[in-house]
Scaffold this active site. Structure first.
Site, PDB file in Angstrom:
ATOM      1  N   LYS A 228       0.900   4.060  -2.824  1.00  0.00           N
ATOM      2  CA  LYS A 228       0.444   5.401  -2.469  1.00  0.00           C
ATOM      3  C   LYS A 228       1.494   6.466  -2.758  1.00  0.00           C
ATOM      4  O   LYS A 228       1.161   7.588  -3.126  1.00  0.00           O
ATOM      5  CB  LYS A 228       0.014   5.439  -0.999  1.00  0.00           C
ATOM      6  CG  LYS A 228      -1.338   4.770  -0.752  1.00  0.00           C
ATOM      7  CD  LYS A 228      -2.406   5.305  -1.702  1.00  0.00           C
ATOM      8  CE  LYS A 228      -3.819   5.101  -1.192  1.00  0.00           C
ATOM      9  NZ  LYS A 228      -4.826   5.570  -2.171  1.00  0.00           N
TER      10      LYS A 228
ATOM     11  N   TYR B  39       0.836  -1.210   0.000  1.00  0.00           N
ATOM     12  CA  TYR B  39       0.000   0.000   0.000  1.00  0.00           C
ATOM     13  C   TYR B  39       0.869   1.258   0.000  1.00  0.00           C
ATOM     14  O   TYR B  39       0.594   2.217  -0.728  1.00  0.00           O
ATOM     15  CB  TYR B  39      -0.889  -0.066   1.236  1.00  0.00           C
ATOM     16  CG  TYR B  39      -1.898   1.035   1.405  1.00  0.00           C
ATOM     17  CD1 TYR B  39      -3.067   1.069   0.644  1.00  0.00           C
ATOM     18  CD2 TYR B  39      -1.712   2.028   2.369  1.00  0.00           C
ATOM     19  CE1 TYR B  39      -4.006   2.062   0.834  1.00  0.00           C
ATOM     20  CE2 TYR B  39      -2.656   3.026   2.564  1.00  0.00           C
ATOM     21  CZ  TYR B  39      -3.800   3.040   1.800  1.00  0.00           C
ATOM     22  OH  TYR B  39      -4.729   4.031   1.990  1.00  0.00           O
TER      23      TYR B  39
HETATM   24  P1  NAI Z   1     -13.580   3.058   1.800  1.00  0.00           P
HETATM   25  O1  NAI Z   1     -13.262   1.620   1.824  1.00  0.00           O
HETATM   26  O2  NAI Z   1     -14.700   3.554   2.648  1.00  0.00           O
HETATM   27  O3  NAI Z   1     -13.868   3.539   0.320  1.00  0.00           O
HETATM   28  C1  NAI Z   1     -13.184   3.041  -0.794  1.00  0.00           C
HETATM   29  C2  NAI Z   1     -14.203   2.745  -1.859  1.00  0.00           C
HETATM   30  O4  NAI Z   1     -13.517   2.309  -3.029  1.00  0.00           O
HETATM   31  C3  NAI Z   1     -15.145   1.607  -1.455  1.00  0.00           C
HETATM   32  O5  NAI Z   1     -16.487   2.043  -1.548  1.00  0.00           O
HETATM   33  C4  NAI Z   1     -14.821   0.499  -2.438  1.00  0.00           C
HETATM   34  O6  NAI Z   1     -15.931  -0.295  -2.802  1.00  0.00           O
HETATM   35  C5  NAI Z   1     -14.266   1.274  -3.610  1.00  0.00           C
HETATM   36  N1  NAI Z   1     -13.401   0.451  -4.457  1.00  0.00           N
HETATM   37  C6  NAI Z   1     -12.456  -0.419  -4.054  1.00  0.00           C
HETATM   38  N2  NAI Z   1     -11.874  -0.997  -5.110  1.00  0.00           N
HETATM   39  C7  NAI Z   1     -12.462  -0.476  -6.211  1.00  0.00           C
HETATM   40  C8  NAI Z   1     -12.279  -0.667  -7.601  1.00  0.00           C
HETATM   41  N3  NAI Z   1     -11.377  -1.538  -8.067  1.00  0.00           N
HETATM   42  N4  NAI Z   1     -13.035   0.045  -8.454  1.00  0.00           N
HETATM   43  C9  NAI Z   1     -13.967   0.917  -7.991  1.00  0.00           C
HETATM   44  N5  NAI Z   1     -14.199   1.119  -6.682  1.00  0.00           N
HETATM   45  C10 NAI Z   1     -13.447   0.441  -5.799  1.00  0.00           C
HETATM   46  O7  NAI Z   1     -12.234   3.813   2.172  1.00  0.00           O
HETATM   47  P2  NAI Z   1     -11.887   5.357   2.375  1.00  0.00           P
HETATM   48  O8  NAI Z   1     -11.261   5.484   3.701  1.00  0.00           O
HETATM   49  O9  NAI Z   1     -13.022   6.234   2.034  1.00  0.00           O
HETATM   50  O10 NAI Z   1     -10.708   5.520   1.302  1.00  0.00           O
HETATM   51  C11 NAI Z   1     -10.760   6.368   0.177  1.00  0.00           C
HETATM   52  C12 NAI Z   1      -9.349   6.579  -0.335  1.00  0.00           C
HETATM   53  O11 NAI Z   1      -8.582   7.267   0.642  1.00  0.00           O
HETATM   54  C13 NAI Z   1      -8.585   5.295  -0.630  1.00  0.00           C
HETATM   55  O12 NAI Z   1      -7.793   5.477  -1.782  1.00  0.00           O
HETATM   56  C14 NAI Z   1      -7.710   5.118   0.590  1.00  0.00           C
HETATM   57  O13 NAI Z   1      -6.586   4.338   0.310  1.00  0.00           O
HETATM   58  C15 NAI Z   1      -7.390   6.555   0.901  1.00  0.00           C
HETATM   59  N6  NAI Z   1      -6.976   6.796   2.276  1.00  0.00           N
HETATM   60  C16 NAI Z   1      -7.876   6.767   3.295  1.00  0.00           C
HETATM   61  C17 NAI Z   1      -7.459   7.014   4.587  1.00  0.00           C
HETATM   62  C18 NAI Z   1      -8.416   7.087   5.716  1.00  0.00           C
HETATM   63  O14 NAI Z   1      -7.992   7.492   6.831  1.00  0.00           O
HETATM   64  N7  NAI Z   1      -9.688   6.737   5.527  1.00  0.00           N
HETATM   65  C19 NAI Z   1      -6.043   7.217   4.912  1.00  0.00           C
HETATM   66  C20 NAI Z   1      -5.197   7.301   3.765  1.00  0.00           C
HETATM   67  C21 NAI Z   1      -5.656   7.081   2.503  1.00  0.00           C
END
Ligand code: NAI
Length: 320
Positions: free
Chosen positions: A168, A164
């Site tokens: 990232k 990851y």
């Molecule tokens: P989340 O899991 O709630 O949302 C991610 C969404 O992406 C999910 O709804 C999932 O179904 C969708 N997804 C996954 N693989 C997919 C694909 N191949 N095609 C289309 N949709 C897909 O997670 P969150 O926390 O909202 O994360 C959003 C972004 O922020 C991610 O890139 C994550 O890595 C990044 N991030 C989040 C952090 C946090 O504190 N929540 C910290 C650092 C980065």
């Protein structure tokens, strides 16, 4: 209300918009007049399975509030289909938020190829495919806004996240290049390292911290960066979460300038190591070292107070 940032007439694609941060972006942009493509594969946070419900729920919510949205259920690996949804439904694309993400946390010792490959497919290839498909439209209309999503794990590393964090940090280099290539066409690209309560973080952060980390509190920064008025902030890295927003930049030590002859040996380098790592006179570069200047400097060696040979910026030469 009059100075509210609006996105009327604009088309926003948000990947991974079925929950967490993506949902917060999608509902915000729809509430500010944009037409939104709500993309979500609807799988587990580890990247298993798929379900159209995730995107549908958000689209229905937006429509019930009087907004405009359409669902897309493709994986970001098929970014061209996601952009096609925007073109078919609304005839254009103005803003792309590469947000979709998964986790495959495991110690490096136990990491399998699948853990590595899946993370790269979703985060790196997914962001590439969506951006690549949007790029010709951005160039043609001389307008485009991109947000890529990095992570503190990418910037600093984190136990159990070799896959990851590598993916990232790739978002940083990707963004910086898009910003450079897009500048001529009024394409602005920035990268954020967010922190927010979501299914990704609900098991690793305590409830009182999660309560301070609403996804909605990442939205204002993203809105400012993708607004048409932002023409200058591009290729930048931001940390954002819990109401705190900070910009990060590279710092380069003024460094050690070595004369490239027989004196330039590993043991000579060790002797001057503190100069390599001395940040007392730093540069904040947005590009690689200028070797032409460095070479010119090396022709102008003087001496510092210790009698060491230096160039005019104070760099020490490895010469006696
Ligand atoms: P989340 O899991 O709630 O949302 C991610 C969404 O992406 C999910 O709804 C999932 O179904 C969708 N997804 C996954 N693989 C997919 C694909 N191949 N095609 C289309 N949709 C897909 O997670 P969150 O926390 O909202 O994360 C959003 C972004 O922020 C991610 O890139 C994550 O890595 C990044 N991030 C989040 C952090 C946090 O504190 N929540 C910290 C650092 C980065």
């Amino acid at each position: 209300m009059s100075n509210q940032l609006r996105f009327d007439g604009q088309v926003v694609v948000v990947t991974g918009a079925g929950g967490g941060l993506g949902k917060a972006y999608a509902t915000f942009f729809a509430s500010r007049g944009a037409s939104v493509v709500v993309n979500d594969l609807g799988g587990s946070f580890k990247g298993e399975g798929n379900d159209s419900k995730a995107a549908d729920v958000v689209v229905n919510e937006i429509k019930a509030a009087g907004g405009k949205a359409v669902a897309n259920y493709d994986s970001v690996e098929n970014g061209d289909k996601i952009i096609e949804t925007a073109i078919k439904a609304y005839g254009r694309i103005d803003i792309l938020i590469n947000n979709a993400g998964i986790l495959r946390d495991i110690s490096f010792k136990n990491m399998k190829d699948q853990d590595w490959d899946l993370i790269f497919k979703v985060h790196v290839r997914g962001s590439y495919k969506c951006s690549r498909a949007a790029w010709p439209y951005f160039r043609k209309q001389k307008y485009g806004r991109v947000i890529n999503t990095a992570s503190a794990a990418g910037l600093f590393g984190n136990f159990g996240q070799a896959n990851y964090s590598a993916a990232k940090l790739a978002m940083v280099g990707f963004t910086e290049t898009l910003a450079k290539e897009g500048a001529k066409y009024n394409i602005v690209a920035n990268v954020i390292a967010p922190v927010a309560a979501s299914r990704m973080t609900e098991t690793i952060m305590p409830p009182d911290v999660l309560a301070l980390m609403k996804p909605e509190w990442v939205v204002p920064l993203v809105a400012v960066l993708v607004h048409k008025n932002n023409t200058s902030e591009s290729g930048s890295i931001f940390e954002v979460g819990g109401g705190h927003i900070a910009k990060l930049r590279w710092e380069r030590s003024s460094g050690l300038l070595c004369k490239c002859d027989d004196s330039y040996t590993p043991s000579a380098l060790i002797k001057k190591w503190d100069r390599v790592t001395d940040f007392s006179n730093p540069q904040y570069p947005s590009g690689p070292n200028d070797f032409v200047t460095l070479l010119e400097d090396s022709q102008k060696l003087g001496r510092n107070e210790q009698g060491e040979k230096i160039d005019f910026t104070g760099r020490v030469a490895l010469v006696t």
